[in-house]
Design a protein around this motif. Sequence first.
Motif, PDB file in Angstrom:
ATOM      1  N   GLU A  48      25.396 -22.183  18.785  1.00 25.34           N
ATOM      2  CA  GLU A  48      25.379 -21.883  20.222  1.00 25.34           C
ATOM      3  C   GLU A  48      23.939 -21.753  20.738  1.00 25.34           C
ATOM      4  OE1 GLU A  48      26.883 -18.222  23.023  1.00 25.34           O
ATOM      5  OE2 GLU A  48      28.206 -18.845  21.378  1.00 25.34           O
ATOM      6  N   LYS A  49      23.106 -21.064  19.961  1.00 24.31           N
ATOM      7  CA  LYS A  49      21.713 -20.878  20.369  1.00 24.31           C
ATOM      8  C   LYS A  49      20.956 -22.217  20.370  1.00 24.31           C
ATOM      9  CE  LYS A  49      19.762 -17.780  21.441  1.00 24.31           C
ATOM     10  NZ  LYS A  49      19.405 -17.330  22.827  1.00 24.31           N
ATOM     11  N   LEU A  50      21.171 -23.040  19.366  1.00 21.81           N
ATOM     12  CA  LEU A  50      20.496 -24.338  19.281  1.00 21.81           C
ATOM     13  C   LEU A  50      20.902 -25.262  20.429  1.00 21.81           C
ATOM     14  CD1 LEU A  50      20.749 -24.851  15.422  1.00 21.81           C
ATOM     15  CD2 LEU A  50      18.617 -24.585  16.718  1.00 21.81           C
ATOM     16  N   LYS A  51      22.171 -25.247  20.769  1.00 23.76           N
ATOM     17  CA  LYS A  51      22.638 -26.082  21.890  1.00 23.76           C
ATOM     18  C   LYS A  51      22.036 -25.611  23.204  1.00 23.76           C
ATOM     19  CE  LYS A  51      26.938 -27.582  19.745  1.00 23.76           C
ATOM     20  NZ  LYS A  51      28.410 -27.388  19.626  1.00 23.76           N
ATOM     21  N   GLU A  52      21.857 -24.304  23.325  1.00 29.58           N
ATOM     22  CA  GLU A  52      21.210 -23.770  24.530  1.00 29.58           C
ATOM     23  C   GLU A  52      19.760 -24.257  24.616  1.00 29.58           C
ATOM     24  OE1 GLU A  52      19.963 -19.487  26.594  1.00 29.58           O
ATOM     25  OE2 GLU A  52      20.879 -19.529  24.609  1.00 29.58           O
ATOM     26  N   PHE A  53      19.040 -24.211  23.473  1.00 27.20           N
ATOM     27  CA  PHE A  53      17.625 -24.616  23.446  1.00 27.20           C
ATOM     28  C   PHE A  53      17.432 -26.088  23.798  1.00 27.20           C
ATOM     29  CE2 PHE A  53      16.196 -21.136  20.236  1.00 27.20           C
ATOM     30  CZ  PHE A  53      16.047 -20.248  21.283  1.00 27.20           C
ATOM     31  N   CYS A  54      18.395 -26.943  23.465  1.00 24.97           N
ATOM     32  CA  CYS A  54      18.189 -28.364  23.752  1.00 24.97           C
ATOM     33  C   CYS A  54      18.831 -28.804  25.055  1.00 24.97           C
ATOM     34  CB  CYS A  54      18.663 -29.240  22.583  1.00 24.97           C
ATOM     35  SG  CYS A  54      20.398 -29.088  22.166  1.00 24.97           S
ATOM     36  N   SER A  55      19.378 -27.860  25.815  1.00 24.14           N
ATOM     37  CA  SER A  55      19.940 -28.190  27.129  1.00 24.14           C
ATOM     38  C   SER A  55      18.882 -28.016  28.215  1.00 24.14           C
ATOM     39  CB  SER A  55      21.131 -27.275  27.435  1.00 24.14           C
ATOM     40  OG  SER A  55      20.675 -25.939  27.672  1.00 24.14           O
ATOM     41  N   ALA A  56      19.094 -28.665  29.342  1.00 25.82           N
ATOM     42  CA  ALA A  56      18.159 -28.532  30.471  1.00 25.82           C
ATOM     43  C   ALA A  56      18.131 -27.092  30.981  1.00 25.82           C
ATOM     44  CB  ALA A  56      18.568 -29.485  31.595  1.00 25.82           C
ATOM     45  N   PHE A 105      23.241 -30.295  15.489  1.00 29.40           N
ATOM     46  CA  PHE A 105      24.358 -31.020  14.875  1.00 29.40           C
ATOM     47  C   PHE A 105      24.646 -30.565  13.440  1.00 29.40           C
ATOM     48  CE2 PHE A 105      23.144 -34.003  18.226  1.00 29.40           C
ATOM     49  CZ  PHE A 105      24.393 -34.354  18.736  1.00 29.40           C
ATOM     50  N   PHE A 106      23.686 -29.871  12.845  1.00 26.87           N
ATOM     51  CA  PHE A 106      23.823 -29.551  11.417  1.00 26.87           C
ATOM     52  C   PHE A 106      24.288 -28.124  11.168  1.00 26.87           C
ATOM     53  CE2 PHE A 106      20.056 -32.573  11.549  1.00 26.87           C
ATOM     54  CZ  PHE A 106      20.876 -33.698  11.450  1.00 26.87           C
ATOM     55  N   SER A 107      24.515 -27.375  12.234  1.00 27.68           N
ATOM     56  CA  SER A 107      24.868 -25.965  12.065  1.00 27.68           C
ATOM     57  C   SER A 107      26.363 -25.794  11.833  1.00 27.68           C
ATOM     58  CB  SER A 107      24.440 -25.162  13.294  1.00 27.68           C
ATOM     59  OG  SER A 107      24.743 -23.806  13.113  1.00 27.68           O
ATOM     60  N   GLN A 108      26.702 -24.978  10.836  1.00 24.48           N
ATOM     61  CA  GLN A 108      28.096 -24.604  10.609  1.00 24.48           C
ATOM     62  C   GLN A 108      28.304 -23.121  10.913  1.00 24.48           C
ATOM     63  OE1 GLN A 108      29.104 -25.857   6.630  1.00 24.48           O
ATOM     64  NE2 GLN A 108      28.740 -28.019   7.081  1.00 24.48           N
ATOM     65  N   ASP A 109      27.279 -22.528  11.531  1.00 26.61           N
ATOM     66  CA  ASP A 109      27.349 -21.118  11.927  1.00 26.61           C
ATOM     67  C   ASP A 109      27.482 -21.071  13.443  1.00 26.61           C
ATOM     68  OD1 ASP A 109      26.496 -18.089  11.085  1.00 26.61           O
ATOM     69  OD2 ASP A 109      25.641 -18.663  13.024  1.00 26.61           O
ATOM     70  N   GLU A 110      28.521 -20.454  13.939  1.00 24.10           N
ATOM     71  CA  GLU A 110      28.832 -20.489  15.372  1.00 24.10           C
ATOM     72  C   GLU A 110      27.694 -19.920  16.225  1.00 24.10           C
ATOM     73  OE1 GLU A 110      32.264 -18.884  18.488  1.00 24.10           O
ATOM     74  OE2 GLU A 110      32.646 -18.830  16.325  1.00 24.10           O
ATOM     75  N   GLN A 111      27.118 -18.795  15.787  1.00 24.51           N
ATOM     76  CA  GLN A 111      26.061 -18.151  16.563  1.00 24.51           C
ATOM     77  C   GLN A 111      24.801 -19.022  16.595  1.00 24.51           C
ATOM     78  OE1 GLN A 111      25.316 -14.147  15.300  1.00 24.51           O
ATOM     79  NE2 GLN A 111      23.896 -13.700  16.969  1.00 24.51           N
TER      80      GLN A 111
END
Length: 604
Positions: A336-344, A327-333
């Motif tokens: 994207e990687k962080l959202k992948e890590f916290c997804s199933a 939620f705290f990232s303002q860098d697109e890359q």
Amino acid sequence: MATSSYGARRAAAERKILVLFGSQTGTAEDVAERVGREARCRHFACRVESIDGYNVANLIHEPLVIFVCATTGQGDPPDNMKNFWRFIFRRNLPHNSLCRMDYAVLGLGDSSYTKFNFIAKKLHKRFLQLGASPVLSPALGDDQHDLGPDAVVDPWLTDLWSKVLSLYPLPPGCNIIGDDVLLPPKFTFRYLNKEAASCDDVDRDGIGETPTELHPFHAPLVSNQRVTSEDHFQDVRLIEFDIAGSGVQFSPGDVVMIQPQNSPQDVQQFCSLLRLSPDTVFVLEPRDSGTPVPPQLPQPCTMQHLVERYLDIHSVPRRSFFYFLSFFSQDEQESEKLKEFCSAAGQDELYSYCNRPRRTTLEVLFDFPHTTCNIPADYLLDLIPRIRPRAFSIASSMQAHPDKLQILMAVVQYKTRIQEVRRGLGSTWLASIRPEDGKQVPLWVKTGSMKFPSDSDTPLVMVGPGTGVAPFHAAIQERATQSKPGCCLFFGCRGKTKDFYFQEEWEDLSKRGLLTLFTAFSRDQEDKIYVQHQIRENAAFLWDLISSKQAYVFLAGNAKSMPTQVMDALKDVFQSEGAKSVSEAEQYLVMLEKCGRFQSETWS
């Protein structure tokens, strides 16, 4: 499974969930917090508490309770649910005590242990006996799975919310809050003027009281001696503390809890990355009046104290860490990687990046610089777990040395594909302290799981390879002060000149007839010799001690393959010398365990 009729009757009237966790290492607490977040996203009033921190008398008034419970050791409950465990199994509890409660149990365990998820299974059965209604069958998370407990937890939670919402529907006009919405933090930081603030950043000893986690004794370190040869691969320390005037009391088999700290260099790096001033003074204020402020933190507190002594920036971050970070990232890359890590779907990728190489929280923050600099301080306690105290078997006898306490500690370090060597926080911190530094170590003592017989004439058979010998050193030392024979020790290590702990002491006691010592030096000859080989070699002697002299048998050490191999060797002794069949030997070992004459304490 049938849904609870009582839950259905109450559905319209009451939408509240209590999440209780029994956690030893913090994993169960982290999962419990996740359950709490998901409950709030479904508009439930939700409290998350440790099991022993909750007043069990109120359980009869709770409509829906989710229990998240780890199993520790050989089927033991975590420390923060032991009082509850004793209470809930009282025989005088009425069989319908919990007939008004709906519940679900989420277990966390390790299938390499014999009593896999024993606590969750037994708790579920006990609630059924007391009339409670299960929302669904227990989840049995397994650390051995490639994806860890989440492989079971994720689908179980999906089923749980489906069942729960059928019992307690969403209020009219409300929708489930999506995963893309950041919930408020548990706490806000109210900053104080440094000059005006009276910050109690000094630890309190609790003089005159028995030391506890909240009021530890700050013990001077008397000696910190390496007891393995300099060319040995492992650095093992015999560390001695001065506990004079502490009020500490202990017996053989007890453990000392030690609260470690982050190094000054790591604290400085963390504060620099997050743009925090170590001198900042603050008071923590809970968002929810039912959420207690962590009792380990002084109020007011400095940022230095919070990072150095509370936030476990050396732990391998869990999935929830990446969820908040995204939620705290303002860098697109990075986002994207962080959202992948916290997804199933991204758990394989997360495991490869984080768990397999044992990447630390601090290292992850370095890897995501554009995100790290945007982390609000208010979310620090949501992001990062607290530093857990470390448990060490006490290696000395209070009868022999009333004002001293010793531990035998291996300094944890190992390599992964990350270039920098992985180091254990607690052991590295302790190993770095020199007696001349004048540094004091926060400690307190807890009753251990091993219980030695009160009759000092009862023979003891102790199997303790490596640092597993620590509690047996305490027991042998205590009996030696009484000049009592009857101690038999099977000790194993790599080499006689490399890691033969307490060698001179053992050999002296053997000459005095106070110890029968069997050694197994696995690397001193072509064929490896282990303690289980020595057990079989001395079968007749052992069988006489156990069958005729009613000896107690104790086992301590690494939990990988050693415990199973030792137990197999003991069963071979029962067969060869006791003329027992395979099944009879198995039953005989079970009988010894049930009556306390076979006890084991192992760790991974």
